[in-house]
Design an enzyme around this catalytic site. Structure first.
Site, short mmCIF file in Angstrom:
data_model
loop_
_atom_site.label_atom_id
_atom_site.label_comp_id
_atom_site.label_asym_id
_atom_site.label_seq_id
_atom_site.Cartn_x
_atom_site.Cartn_y
_atom_site.Cartn_z
N LYS A 13 0.84 -1.21 0.00
CA LYS A 13 0.00 0.00 0.00
C LYS A 13 0.88 1.26 0.00
O LYS A 13 0.60 2.23 -0.70
CB LYS A 13 -0.89 0.04 1.25
CG LYS A 13 -2.18 -0.72 1.08
CD LYS A 13 -3.12 -0.47 2.26
CE LYS A 13 -4.29 -1.42 2.20
NZ LYS A 13 -5.13 -1.37 3.39
N ASP A 69 -9.62 1.94 4.14
CA ASP A 69 -10.30 0.73 4.58
C ASP A 69 -11.09 0.22 3.38
O ASP A 69 -11.67 1.01 2.64
CB ASP A 69 -11.23 1.02 5.76
CG ASP A 69 -11.64 -0.27 6.45
OD1 ASP A 69 -10.74 -1.04 6.83
OD2 ASP A 69 -12.86 -0.52 6.60
N PHE A 149 -5.53 -10.60 -5.04
CA PHE A 149 -5.50 -11.24 -3.73
C PHE A 149 -6.94 -11.34 -3.22
O PHE A 149 -7.88 -10.90 -3.89
CB PHE A 149 -4.63 -10.41 -2.76
CG PHE A 149 -5.22 -9.05 -2.44
CD1 PHE A 149 -5.09 -7.99 -3.32
CD2 PHE A 149 -5.92 -8.82 -1.25
CE1 PHE A 149 -5.64 -6.74 -3.04
CE2 PHE A 149 -6.46 -7.58 -0.96
CZ PHE A 149 -6.33 -6.54 -1.86
N TYR A 151 -10.52 -11.62 -2.41
CA TYR A 151 -11.73 -12.06 -3.10
C TYR A 151 -11.66 -11.86 -4.62
O TYR A 151 -12.65 -12.09 -5.32
CB TYR A 151 -12.95 -11.31 -2.52
CG TYR A 151 -13.14 -11.56 -1.04
CD1 TYR A 151 -13.70 -12.75 -0.58
CD2 TYR A 151 -12.74 -10.62 -0.09
CE1 TYR A 151 -13.86 -13.00 0.78
CE2 TYR A 151 -12.88 -10.86 1.28
CZ TYR A 151 -13.45 -12.04 1.71
OH TYR A 151 -13.60 -12.28 3.05
N ARG A 178 -9.82 1.00 -5.08
CA ARG A 178 -8.70 1.73 -4.46
C ARG A 178 -8.18 2.80 -5.42
O ARG A 178 -7.93 3.93 -5.02
CB ARG A 178 -7.59 0.74 -4.09
CG ARG A 178 -6.63 1.28 -3.04
CD ARG A 178 -5.76 0.19 -2.43
NE ARG A 178 -6.55 -0.76 -1.67
CZ ARG A 178 -6.87 -1.99 -2.08
NH1 ARG A 178 -6.46 -2.44 -3.23
NH2 ARG A 178 -7.62 -2.76 -1.33
P1 IMP Z 1 -8.04 -3.66 4.48
O1 IMP Z 1 -8.57 -2.55 3.63
O2 IMP Z 1 -6.55 -3.74 4.44
O3 IMP Z 1 -8.63 -3.63 5.85
O4 IMP Z 1 -8.51 -5.03 3.77
C1 IMP Z 1 -9.82 -5.42 3.68
C2 IMP Z 1 -10.04 -6.79 3.09
O5 IMP Z 1 -10.98 -6.62 2.02
C3 IMP Z 1 -8.87 -7.52 2.46
O6 IMP Z 1 -8.17 -8.28 3.41
C4 IMP Z 1 -9.59 -8.42 1.43
O7 IMP Z 1 -10.18 -9.52 2.06
C5 IMP Z 1 -10.71 -7.52 0.95
N1 IMP Z 1 -10.28 -6.70 -0.21
C6 IMP Z 1 -10.08 -5.35 -0.23
N2 IMP Z 1 -9.68 -4.95 -1.45
C7 IMP Z 1 -9.62 -6.07 -2.21
C8 IMP Z 1 -9.25 -6.29 -3.58
O8 IMP Z 1 -8.85 -5.40 -4.33
N3 IMP Z 1 -9.31 -7.58 -4.00
C9 IMP Z 1 -9.70 -8.59 -3.20
N4 IMP Z 1 -10.05 -8.45 -1.93
C10 IMP Z 1 -10.01 -7.19 -1.42
#
Ligand code: IMP
Length: 193
Positions: A13, A69, A149, A151, A178
């Protein structure tokens, strides 16, 4: 040089933000801090969680801070896993199992779903703002693709005619939740320069 802190330890990130923000800005993250800060992600919305992360870091630094998030909302599952996307069915459960569980849960039901990303920004003066990016798609009927990664292997994006795990990283980023949230933030950021 201007410094922006990102409330994450995820170096992927950090790199993504650094590339988008350009060379005039130095991006730093939780790994650059000389202390541990506790972030309790107990919000009910993506906005709340992004702000919780940003506020925790701003409280310590009083310098500009970004946090994000994100997660997957499945309409037939009442928008689950939503803000619990990382923790859903257990943080350590492999995504092959989580993804199959979602395919099974939507069988015979509406397949619409979306990825959501919210970026929170707090400026030097403590003013807060959030930016939301989404990508609409469908839950695929099988696991497909090896890129991305989480989903991605079940997220069928109709314009690609395949899942977001079955295209290049560049192609996914050009339409991703994102990428879109970052673009909204950057538009504001450039205007304020
Ligand atoms: P965080 O934003 O780092 O809290 O992640 C949230 C969670 O949402 C990740 O661990 C994935 O399970 C899911 N996620 C968020 N963005 C993606 C993506 O671009 N592809 C697949 N899964 C995602």
């Amino acid at each position: 040089m201007k410094i922006i802190w990102i409330a994450t330890s995820n170096l992927h990130k950090v790199e993504e933000f650094q590339t988008m923000l350009g060379k005039d800005v130095k991006v730093k993250c939780l790994k650059d801090l000389d202390q541990d800060i506790e972030i309790v992600e107990n919000g009910k919305t993506f906005e709340e969680n992004a702000l919780i992360k940003a506020r925790s870091l701003y409280a310590v630094l009083k310098e500009p801070v970004l946090a994000d998030d994100s997660g997957l909302e499945v309409d037939a599952m009442n928008k689950a896993p939503g803000v619990y996307s990382a923790r859903w069915m257990g943080e350590d459960t492999p995504y092959s199992i989580k993804n199959q569980a979602i395919i099974d849960a939507v069988k015979g039901k509406e397949r619409t779903a979306r990825f959501v990303c919210v970026i929170a920004y707090i400026n030097e003066a403590g003013q807060e703002k959030t930016y939301r990016g989404t990508i609409e798609g469908l839950i695929h009927d099988k696991i497909e693709g090896n890129n991305g990664f989480g989903y991605d292997p079940i997220f069928y994006y109709p314009p690609f005619k395949t899942t977001t795990a079955n295209v290049s990283e560049e192609m996914k980023n050009s339409v991703s939740h994102r990428g879109r949230a970052l673009a909204a933030f950057l538009k504001d950021w450039e205007e304020q320069k």
